[in-house]
Design an enzyme around this catalytic site. Structure first.
Site, PDB file in Angstrom:
ATOM      1  N   HIS A  80       2.742 -31.246  -2.484  1.00 56.75           N
ATOM      2  CA  HIS A  80       4.020 -31.017  -1.814  1.00 56.75           C
ATOM      3  C   HIS A  80       5.173 -31.054  -2.824  1.00 56.75           C
ATOM      4  O   HIS A  80       5.088 -31.697  -3.881  1.00 56.75           O
ATOM      5  CB  HIS A  80       4.228 -32.060  -0.713  1.00 56.75           C
ATOM      6  CG  HIS A  80       3.292 -31.861   0.444  1.00 56.75           C
ATOM      7  ND1 HIS A  80       3.418 -32.560   1.630  1.00 56.75           N
ATOM      8  CD2 HIS A  80       2.232 -31.033   0.600  1.00 56.75           C
ATOM      9  CE1 HIS A  80       2.476 -32.149   2.469  1.00 56.75           C
ATOM     10  NE2 HIS A  80       1.733 -31.241   1.868  1.00 56.75           N
ATOM     11  N   GLU A  82       7.956 -32.568  -2.829  1.00 59.80           N
ATOM     12  CA  GLU A  82       8.522 -33.896  -3.101  1.00 59.80           C
ATOM     13  C   GLU A  82       7.666 -34.648  -4.119  1.00 59.80           C
ATOM     14  O   GLU A  82       8.188 -35.276  -5.050  1.00 59.80           O
ATOM     15  CB  GLU A  82       8.609 -34.725  -1.815  1.00 59.80           C
ATOM     16  CG  GLU A  82       9.369 -34.050  -0.685  1.00 59.80           C
ATOM     17  CD  GLU A  82       8.463 -33.247   0.250  1.00 59.80           C
ATOM     18  OE1 GLU A  82       7.710 -32.385  -0.229  1.00 59.80           O
ATOM     19  OE2 GLU A  82       8.518 -33.478   1.472  1.00 59.80           O
ATOM     20  N   CYS A 106       6.367 -35.545   4.477  1.00 55.53           N
ATOM     21  CA  CYS A 106       5.191 -36.019   5.223  1.00 55.53           C
ATOM     22  C   CYS A 106       4.936 -37.492   4.906  1.00 55.53           C
ATOM     23  O   CYS A 106       5.599 -38.078   4.051  1.00 55.53           O
ATOM     24  CB  CYS A 106       3.971 -35.166   4.864  1.00 55.53           C
ATOM     25  SG  CYS A 106       3.295 -35.555   3.237  1.00 55.53           S
ATOM     26  N   CYS A 109       3.993 -38.121   1.140  1.00 55.17           N
ATOM     27  CA  CYS A 109       5.148 -38.089   0.247  1.00 55.17           C
ATOM     28  C   CYS A 109       6.069 -39.270   0.512  1.00 55.17           C
ATOM     29  O   CYS A 109       6.695 -39.793  -0.418  1.00 55.17           O
ATOM     30  CB  CYS A 109       5.900 -36.769   0.386  1.00 55.17           C
ATOM     31  SG  CYS A 109       4.974 -35.390  -0.310  1.00 55.17           S
TER      32      CYS A 109
END
Ligand SMILES: Nc1nc(=O)n([C@H]2C[C@H](O)[C@@H](COP(=O)(O)O)O2)cc1CO
Ligand SMILES: [Zn+2]
Length: 162
Positions: A80, A82, A106, A109
């Site tokens: 992801h 992040e 999410c 993360c």
């Protein structure tokens, strides 16, 4: 009459703009996410977008959302935005930093955000708000004192010739 320009980008526009520009590097055909991590005194520390890890070719690994075998979907492989932004930082500590992201983080993360000491999340879209992943993410951020709020759109449109 030599006053300053008045239509310069605000800090929030600048950092969300950088996050969204980073997201334009993503090869994900469905959702492109971009992230920009900023110090408390408004210096950009890191950026990231969603993609496969180094060495995992965008042409060999699948970008599909669904498949009989989860190994044929992107979800088991993609990193992801992040997490990429956190991992891309090699300047030491991210303690006290702010994280601008185009899609709400999410749960996985959120764990990395909390453990990295990031204290504020500014997100644009929250289209997966009803999923367990995002509900868990908010629960953990609430418990850990990570503040989060939605980016206030100004609807400014910018054009960049490349
Ligand atoms: N916060 C996030 N950051 C991200 O970088 N992603 C990535 C993972 C996938 O590559 C894509 C989501 O794909 P889709 O399920 O909307 O087709 O965005 C997803 C989320 C959602 O929690
Ligand atoms: Zn995530």
């Amino acid at each position: 009459m030599s006053g300053k320009r008045e239509d310069y980008l605000s800090w929030d526009e600048y950092f969300m703009g950088v996050a969204k520009l980073s997201g334009m590097r993503s090869k994900d055909p469905n959702t492109q996410v971009g992230c920009c991590i900023v110090s408390q005194d408004n210096k950009i520390l890191s950026m990231g977008y969603n993609g496969f890890p180094i060495g995992c070719s965008d042409d060999d690994f699948p970008w599909a959302r669904e498949g009989d075998d989860s190994l044929e979907t992107k979800y088991v492989y993609s990193t992801h935005s992040e997490l990429n932004a956190i991992l891309n930082y090699n300047g030491g500590s991210l303690a006290g930093a702010k994280l601008y992201v185009s899609l709400f983080p999410c749960n996985e993360c959120a764990k990395a955000i909390i453990q990295a000491g990031i204290k504020e999340v500014i997100f644009e879209c929250d289209k997966y708000a009803d999923t367990a992943s995002v509900v868990a993410s908010k629960k953990m951020m609430d418990a850990s004192g990570v503040r989060y709020h939605r980016y206030q759109r100004t609807n400014r449109e910018i054009q960049i010739q490349l």
